[in-house]
Design a protein around this motif. Structure first.
Motif, short mmCIF file in Angstrom:
data_model
loop_
_atom_site.label_atom_id
_atom_site.label_comp_id
_atom_site.label_asym_id
_atom_site.label_seq_id
_atom_site.Cartn_x
_atom_site.Cartn_y
_atom_site.Cartn_z
N UNK A 129 0.82 -1.22 0.00
CA UNK A 129 0.00 0.00 0.00
C UNK A 129 0.85 1.27 0.00
N UNK A 130 2.09 1.15 0.46
CA UNK A 130 2.96 2.32 0.56
C UNK A 130 3.75 2.57 -0.73
N UNK A 131 3.61 1.66 -1.68
CA UNK A 131 4.37 1.77 -2.93
C UNK A 131 3.43 2.07 -4.09
N UNK A 132 4.00 2.64 -5.12
CA UNK A 132 3.24 2.89 -6.35
C UNK A 132 3.15 1.59 -7.14
N UNK A 133 1.93 1.20 -7.50
CA UNK A 133 1.71 0.03 -8.33
C UNK A 133 1.30 0.49 -9.73
N UNK A 134 1.63 -0.31 -10.71
CA UNK A 134 1.37 0.12 -12.08
C UNK A 134 -0.13 0.35 -12.32
N UNK A 135 -0.98 -0.39 -11.61
CA UNK A 135 -2.42 -0.22 -11.78
C UNK A 135 -2.90 1.12 -11.25
N UNK A 136 -2.07 1.80 -10.46
CA UNK A 136 -2.47 3.09 -9.89
C UNK A 136 -2.37 4.23 -10.90
N UNK A 137 -1.58 4.06 -11.93
CA UNK A 137 -1.25 5.18 -12.81
C UNK A 137 -2.23 5.31 -13.95
N UNK A 138 -2.46 6.53 -14.35
CA UNK A 138 -3.33 6.81 -15.49
C UNK A 138 -2.69 6.33 -16.78
N UNK A 139 -1.38 6.46 -16.89
CA UNK A 139 -0.68 6.04 -18.11
C UNK A 139 -0.83 4.54 -18.35
N UNK A 140 -0.83 3.74 -17.29
CA UNK A 140 -1.01 2.30 -17.44
C UNK A 140 -2.37 1.98 -18.05
N UNK A 141 -3.41 2.62 -17.55
CA UNK A 141 -4.76 2.35 -18.07
C UNK A 141 -4.93 2.86 -19.49
N UNK A 142 -4.31 3.99 -19.81
CA UNK A 142 -4.37 4.48 -21.18
C UNK A 142 -3.65 3.53 -22.13
N UNK A 143 -2.47 3.08 -21.73
CA UNK A 143 -1.72 2.14 -22.56
C UNK A 143 -2.48 0.82 -22.71
N UNK A 144 -3.08 0.36 -21.61
CA UNK A 144 -3.84 -0.89 -21.65
C UNK A 144 -5.04 -0.77 -22.57
N UNK A 145 -5.70 0.39 -22.55
CA UNK A 145 -6.86 0.58 -23.42
C UNK A 145 -6.44 0.57 -24.88
N UNK A 146 -5.35 1.24 -25.19
CA UNK A 146 -4.86 1.24 -26.58
C UNK A 146 -4.46 -0.17 -27.00
N UNK A 147 -3.76 -0.88 -26.13
CA UNK A 147 -3.31 -2.24 -26.44
C UNK A 147 -4.50 -3.17 -26.65
N UNK A 148 -5.51 -3.05 -25.78
CA UNK A 148 -6.70 -3.89 -25.93
C UNK A 148 -7.44 -3.57 -27.23
N UNK A 149 -7.45 -2.29 -27.60
CA UNK A 149 -8.11 -1.91 -28.84
C UNK A 149 -7.41 -2.49 -30.06
#
Length: 605
Positions: A540-560
């Motif tokens: 909980x004290x660390x940044x996880x990739x799922x926390x970032x907006x860039x991860x979700x944007x990249x994932x959406x593009x990749x899924x598309x």
């Protein structure tokens, strides 16, 4: 121009009083409406019920301090419009904060950013971080001092009377619920922009258009955007403003308690992230207004600089001087401008006092004393009163620190850089342990303090700072002026006579960079040497990739893209052939006709 000075008239005082009273009425109304609600947590974070727009305007208003309103135009007047490159650093800092710090701080729902330091490192690191934060009392004192100085110069108001009145009003705001000053910010940001625009519009009218102002600026070397010198001693270049500014503003938005406390008060992380991005528009608009105001200053005083001519005792007084020079015939407008300066101070100081109350409550009182929520709420308000009194003393000390922009750079350089490095290590590097974090913070602080002291004792020479030419050849002052703009005030730093050291400091914008990088490098080295690779950290004290907006944007593009590939693969072979023949006609004719073979996975003759 004439040296005859103008004073505020009755209409200006009326506008000044009415604007501030209306703003105060809004705040007191919301305070009365919620008088029977709230706990100490609600008092400090607004109950996490605020929307993105209100918080974004509050973030912008807290940036638009009286120092910003008065000093930024003077920087452009003396050093040119290259100052506008700071807008790029705003974008970088907000993106970094949104991606790195916001997800962690919002998930933990902490009232004090320094609470995170104990969770991640140790109690000692938390206390040291808190002590560094309290050094920002000097900045708050400076923000109180600025409008008092301006009013002293145009009204003859006693300097200490202005300081005490400013601190008193701010303290009263902070003794109310926290929603009050955020609501106040959403109203005062309009007042602040109105003050700026009154000056800009009048200048444009008197000069016959913005093209004349830009032409004067070009001839005077103020349109100086093409400067990519990498020399760190240079005051303003593309690199110092963008790179150094990004570090400074990342420390403010990512680790500075008042700003974190603001976006943590949003109803959801989406609102918090949106508030940060909307805030960028406010920052850019503010900076643009500052740059244009600075160019207006030069266009009016290109042949007679009031500072060199002795009409003002500090560059920070140039904009008030221009206001009285061009708006004195429009009764009420000077009052509006000074109300804007005063409102900017109220917003920033109220924010700082509330944040100091939050840090004291969360870091010193709650861990040691168990009290009811009612008592904690009373203590929070009492702390606001206490820090309001302390800020009056800090305003007197801030008056000895020299020009306001220089003083702000010293304060942020000492406090912002080391903390930015420490928090970045905590969030991004799981192998950094408590020993590395504490050593990094101490050495980063030492480096920032050292370079700041060098900057005070042995500032960069004119060939490095490169102030632009200012003339007094066109001055034609009369000797019967009824007002003295050069009232003796401590505007030069008390160390200005010490020049024994022959080596010079880097640009003030690099103070934060030096402190931050030192903290990061030392923290990593010490952690690796003391078994940091075996460190186990709460996720909980660390940044996880799922926390970032860039991860979700990249994932959406990749899924598309993947969905499009799958849709194409499902099409019959004949359909795909016809699509390719339609798209590439030359592929379907003659001896060299080609087609796509799904079986062989390639092009066949």
């Amino acid at each position: 121009m004439s040296g005859d000075a103008h004073l505020l008239v009755a209409a200006d005082y009326v506008v000044f009083a009415v604007v501030l009273l209306l703003s105060a009425a809004v705040g007191f109304y919301y305070a009365w409406r919620s008088r029977k609600q709230g706990t100490s947590r609600d008092f400090l974070t607004g109950g996490r019920k605020l929307n993105a727009l209100a918080v974004s305007m509050s973030l912008t208003a807290s940036y638009m301090s009286s120092v910003t309103v008065l000093s930024n135009p003077a920087e452009v007047y003396r050093y040119g419009a290259i100052f506008g490159y700071l807008s790029i650093s705003y974008v970088i800092a907000v993106v970094y904060t949104s991606e790195v710090f916001l997800p962690v701080f919002y998930r933990l729902a902490i009232n004090s950013t320094y609470e995170y330091l104990e969770l991640r490192f140790s109690r000692a690191t938390r206390l040291l971080g808190m002590l560094i934060f309290f050094f920002n009392l000097l900045y708050t004192g400076l923000v109180i001092y600025a409008p008092a100085l301006a009013l002293n110069q145009v009204t003859g108001m006693n300097l200490w009377g202005g300081i005490i009145s400013t601190a008193t009003v701010c303290t009263l705001y902070c003794a109310l619920v926290s929603k009050t000053f955020i609501t106040y910010d959403t109203h005062t940001i309009g007042i602040m922009f109105a003050g700026y625009m009154s000056v800009i519009i009048k200048c444009v009218i008197l000069k016959g258009g913005i093209s004349t102002i830009l032409s004067d600026a070009q001839e005077g070397g103020r349109i100086n955007f093409v400067d990519f010198d990498i020399n760190p001693l240079r005051r303003h270049t593309f690199w110092t403003l963008v790179f150094g500014g990004a570090f400074t503003w990342s420390s403010i938005y990512g680790t500075y308690q008042p700003q974190v406390q603001r976006y943590n008060s949003c109803k959801s992380i989406k609102h918090a992230r949106l508030a940060l991005f909307i805030n960028v528009l406010g920052l850019v608009c503010t900076l643009t207004s500052s740059v244009i105001s600075g160019l207006c200053l030069y266009s009016f005083y290109k042949n007679c600089d009031p500072w060199k001519a002795g009409q003002v005792s500090s560059p920070d007084q140039l904009l008030p001087y221009l206001v009285m020079d061009i708006l004195a015939d429009h009764q009420g407008l000077p009052g509006l401008f000074f109300a804007a300066v005063y409102s900017a101070s109220l917003s920033t100081v109220s924010t700082s006092i509330n944040a100091m109350a939050a840090v004291t409550m969360e870091d010193l009182i709650k861990p040691r004393i168990k009290l009811s929520e009612k008592k904690l709420l009373l203590i929070s308000k009492g702390l606001s009163l206490f820090f309001g009194i302390v800020c009056v003393a800090m305003a007197g000390l801030a008056s000895l620190m020299g020009h306001m922009m220089q003083a702000v750079s010293i304060i942020w350089g000492v406090t912002g850089g080391p903390l930015l490095g420490l928090f970045s290590l905590g969030v991004l590097c799981p192998f950094v342990n408590s020993k590395g974090g504490l050593c990094g913070l101490v050495t980063g602080l030492a480096a920032a303090v050292s370079v700041s002291i060098i900057g005070m004792i042995s500032p960069s020479p004119p060939e490095m700072t490169r102030p632009l030419f200012l003339s007094t050849e066109g001055c034609n002052f009369t000797t019967g002026s009824s007002f003295n703009w050069t009232t003796p005030l401590p505007t030069e730093p008390m160390w200005s006579g010490l020049h024994a050291v022959q080596w010079h400091s880097p640009s003030y914008l690099y103070f934060c960079v030096i402190g931050g990088l030192t903290s990061v490098i030392v923290g990593i080295i010490i952690s690796l040497l003391t078994g940091g690779l075996r460190e186990t950290v709460d996720p909980r004290l660390m940044l996880m990739k799922e926390d970032t907006l860039s991860y979700h944007l990249f994932k959406r593009v990749k899924d598309g893209v993947r969905a499009e590939e799958q849709r194409y693969q499902k099409q019959p072979t004949d359909d795909r052939r016809s699509i390719l023949s339609y798209t590439f006609p030359s592929l379907g004719h003659g001896r060299n006709r080609q087609c796509w073979s799904a079986k062989q996975g390639g092009w066949n003759q």
